[in-house]
Design an enzyme around this catalytic site. Structure first.
Site, PDB file in Angstrom:
ATOM      1  N   ASP A  59       0.857  -1.179   0.000  1.00 43.80           N
ATOM      2  CA  ASP A  59       0.000   0.000   0.000  1.00 43.80           C
ATOM      3  C   ASP A  59       0.896   1.234   0.000  1.00 43.80           C
ATOM      4  O   ASP A  59       1.749   1.385   0.879  1.00 43.80           O
ATOM      5  CB  ASP A  59      -0.870  -0.037   1.259  1.00 43.80           C
ATOM      6  CG  ASP A  59      -1.775   1.167   1.398  1.00 43.80           C
ATOM      7  OD1 ASP A  59      -1.751   2.034   0.508  1.00 43.80           O
ATOM      8  OD2 ASP A  59      -2.502   1.232   2.402  1.00 43.80           O
ATOM      9  N   ARG A  71       5.491   2.650   9.994  1.00 42.22           N
ATOM     10  CA  ARG A  71       5.345   3.863   9.190  1.00 42.22           C
ATOM     11  C   ARG A  71       6.294   4.915   9.757  1.00 42.22           C
ATOM     12  O   ARG A  71       5.953   5.672  10.670  1.00 42.22           O
ATOM     13  CB  ARG A  71       3.889   4.336   9.175  1.00 42.22           C
ATOM     14  CG  ARG A  71       2.966   3.314   8.504  1.00 42.22           C
ATOM     15  CD  ARG A  71       1.523   3.767   8.428  1.00 42.22           C
ATOM     16  NE  ARG A  71       0.675   2.723   7.861  1.00 42.22           N
ATOM     17  CZ  ARG A  71      -0.651   2.775   7.801  1.00 42.22           C
ATOM     18  NH1 ARG A  71      -1.292   3.841   8.272  1.00 42.22           N
ATOM     19  NH2 ARG A  71      -1.356   1.782   7.272  1.00 42.22           N
ATOM     20  N   GLN A  83      -3.296  -3.692  12.922  1.00 39.53           N
ATOM     21  CA  GLN A  83      -4.716  -3.663  12.582  1.00 39.53           C
ATOM     22  C   GLN A  83      -5.175  -5.026  12.097  1.00 39.53           C
ATOM     23  O   GLN A  83      -4.367  -5.881  11.734  1.00 39.53           O
ATOM     24  CB  GLN A  83      -5.015  -2.588  11.534  1.00 39.53           C
ATOM     25  CG  GLN A  83      -4.383  -2.799  10.183  1.00 39.53           C
ATOM     26  CD  GLN A  83      -4.668  -1.636   9.227  1.00 39.53           C
ATOM     27  OE1 GLN A  83      -4.810  -0.497   9.624  1.00 39.53           O
ATOM     28  NE2 GLN A  83      -4.734  -1.938   7.954  1.00 39.53           N
ATOM     29  N   ASP A 134     -14.766   5.867   5.861  1.00 36.73           N
ATOM     30  CA  ASP A 134     -14.166   5.654   7.180  1.00 36.73           C
ATOM     31  C   ASP A 134     -15.248   5.568   8.243  1.00 36.73           C
ATOM     32  O   ASP A 134     -16.230   6.327   8.204  1.00 36.73           O
ATOM     33  CB  ASP A 134     -13.239   6.821   7.564  1.00 36.73           C
ATOM     34  CG  ASP A 134     -11.953   6.850   6.760  1.00 36.73           C
ATOM     35  OD1 ASP A 134     -11.651   5.858   6.070  1.00 36.73           O
ATOM     36  OD2 ASP A 134     -11.237   7.868   6.839  1.00 36.73           O
ATOM     37  N   GLU A 152     -11.075   8.010  14.235  1.00 39.04           N
ATOM     38  CA  GLU A 152     -11.240   7.037  13.154  1.00 39.04           C
ATOM     39  C   GLU A 152     -10.867   5.639  13.634  1.00 39.04           C
ATOM     40  O   GLU A 152      -9.783   5.422  14.163  1.00 39.04           O
ATOM     41  CB  GLU A 152     -10.363   7.412  11.958  1.00 39.04           C
ATOM     42  CG  GLU A 152     -10.472   6.434  10.794  1.00 39.04           C
ATOM     43  CD  GLU A 152      -9.421   6.679   9.727  1.00 39.04           C
ATOM     44  OE1 GLU A 152      -8.893   5.685   9.190  1.00 39.04           O
ATOM     45  OE2 GLU A 152      -9.112   7.858   9.442  1.00 39.04           O
ATOM     46  N   SER A 206     -10.800   2.255   8.027  1.00 40.31           N
ATOM     47  CA  SER A 206     -10.864   2.715   6.643  1.00 40.31           C
ATOM     48  C   SER A 206     -11.193   1.500   5.792  1.00 40.31           C
ATOM     49  O   SER A 206     -10.578   0.441   5.948  1.00 40.31           O
ATOM     50  CB  SER A 206      -9.511   3.317   6.229  1.00 40.31           C
ATOM     51  OG  SER A 206      -9.502   3.629   4.857  1.00 40.31           O
TER      52      SER A 206
END
Length: 344
Positions: free
Chosen positions: A56, A110, A125, A245, A258, A261
């Protein structure tokens, strides 16, 4: 967001009990999710080969953590950002029929993330993907899946509140569906994040539809890669997008929050359209994109649901570092400790 310190904050659980509660949240929710969407668990990679188009690329500017592999001729691999494309390829590899799917524990790094209450270098996740038919590529079907996920969230919250009576349920009975175009029309002077804040504050739980496509004023609500979620397909005369979302109101942080997604994934038409919009048509030479254009990958719907985000919300923590171990700036650690927020 900048670091936010709730006034007079006190953790809902002591440290030793918090660890057990984290485990319970994760066990309960993944079972509820798997049952609601007819998913089976699979093992996921931590890294994939560079140059395949499988990773991604998020907004296209985040750098993947990469390394060379001498054992395979010096090819480079990169730590995944998410498994949006990998999962879809696995649906085909496993021959999973429409109406059923898979989920996995996704762990990512990240490195360019800006660190605050809800963002960490470490991302965990549940990544899930479900095979669909061409007839399922519509807004009503998307909403039906969102409602099932929201039902799993509410059931998890219910069970956690029964285990820990000091934690009171706060999710509303229903989730409200809102289009990015309508949020812009209602709050034209606000930023996209501010619009979400007002909507989440008003309704408690919303699904914001159509994230990634251009809005009437020429902006986008938030970035989305052009090659997994379908954010370009019109759904009526005023709206487009088959993704979105799940955003809830978080009273501890006094902010929109949030949790997920997700979306119906691109078919060949949407892929070509979105690559053209983002001037990324060179990706058609990559493995994932070739397979999609050659009908070697099934149509699907999928998404990611933050594990630490969910634990934060259900255990009413003020910082993601209370429910996961990562690296934080020294000044953040000190400021949080001075306000009863103990980072792992």
């Amino acid at each position: 967001m900048a670091l936010y310190i709730p006034k007079n904050y006190q953790p809902t659980l002591p440290a030793e009990e918090m660890e057990q509660a984290i485990k319970k949240v994760k066990l309960i929710f993944q079972e509820e999710l798997a049952e609601a969407l007819s998913l089976r668990r699979v093992t996921a990679p931590l890294f994939v080969l560079s140059g395949t188009g499988i990773n991604d690329n998020l907004n296209g500017v985040e750098r993947p953590v990469s390394f060379e592999i001498p054992a395979v001729g010096g090819k480079r691999a990169e730590i995944v950002h998410s498994l949006a494309k990998w999962k879809r390829m696995k649906l085909g590899a496993y021959n999973i029929e429409p109406g059923k799917g898979l989920y996995t524990d996704m762990n990512a790094i990240r490195a360019d993330e800006e660190l605050d209450n809800i963002h960490s270098l470490y991302v965990d996740q549940w990544d899930w993907e479900r095979t669909i038919t061409a007839d399922d590529r519509n807004l009503d079907f998307l909403k039906s899946i969102v409602k099932k996920i929201y039902g799993a969230l509410r059931e998890t919250e219910k069970q956690i509140s029964e285990l820990y009576p000091q934690i009171k349920p706060i999710l509303p009975e229903e989730i409200v569906f809102l289009h990015t175009e309508d949020l812009l029309a209602e709050y034209p002077a606000l930023t996209p994040r501010e619009r979400e804040t007002e909507a989440a504050r008003k309704y408690g739980a919303v699904f914001v539809i159509g994230i990634g496509g251009e809005l009437p004023d020429g902006t986008i609500h938030d970035g989305r890669s052009p090659d997994y979620d379908d954010w370009s397909t019109p759904t009526d005369e005023k709206h487009k997008g088959l993704n979105g979302d799940i955003v809830v109101w978080n009273p501890v942080l006094d902010a929109a929050f949030e949790l997920s997604s997700m979306g119906i994934r691109v078919d060949k038409k949407a892929l070509l359209e979105q690559l053209k919009i983002r001037q990324s048509e060179d990706r058609l030479e990559l493995l994932f994109h070739k397979n999609l254009m050659e009908d070697k990958i099934p149509l699907s719907i999928g998404g990611g649901i933050g594990q630490s985000r969910l634990c934060m919300f259900f255990l009413q923590a003020a910082h993601i570092g209370e429910v996961q171990a990562s690296i934080w700036p020294e000044e953040m650690i000190a400021e949080c400790a001075a306000n009863n927020i103990l980072l792992k």
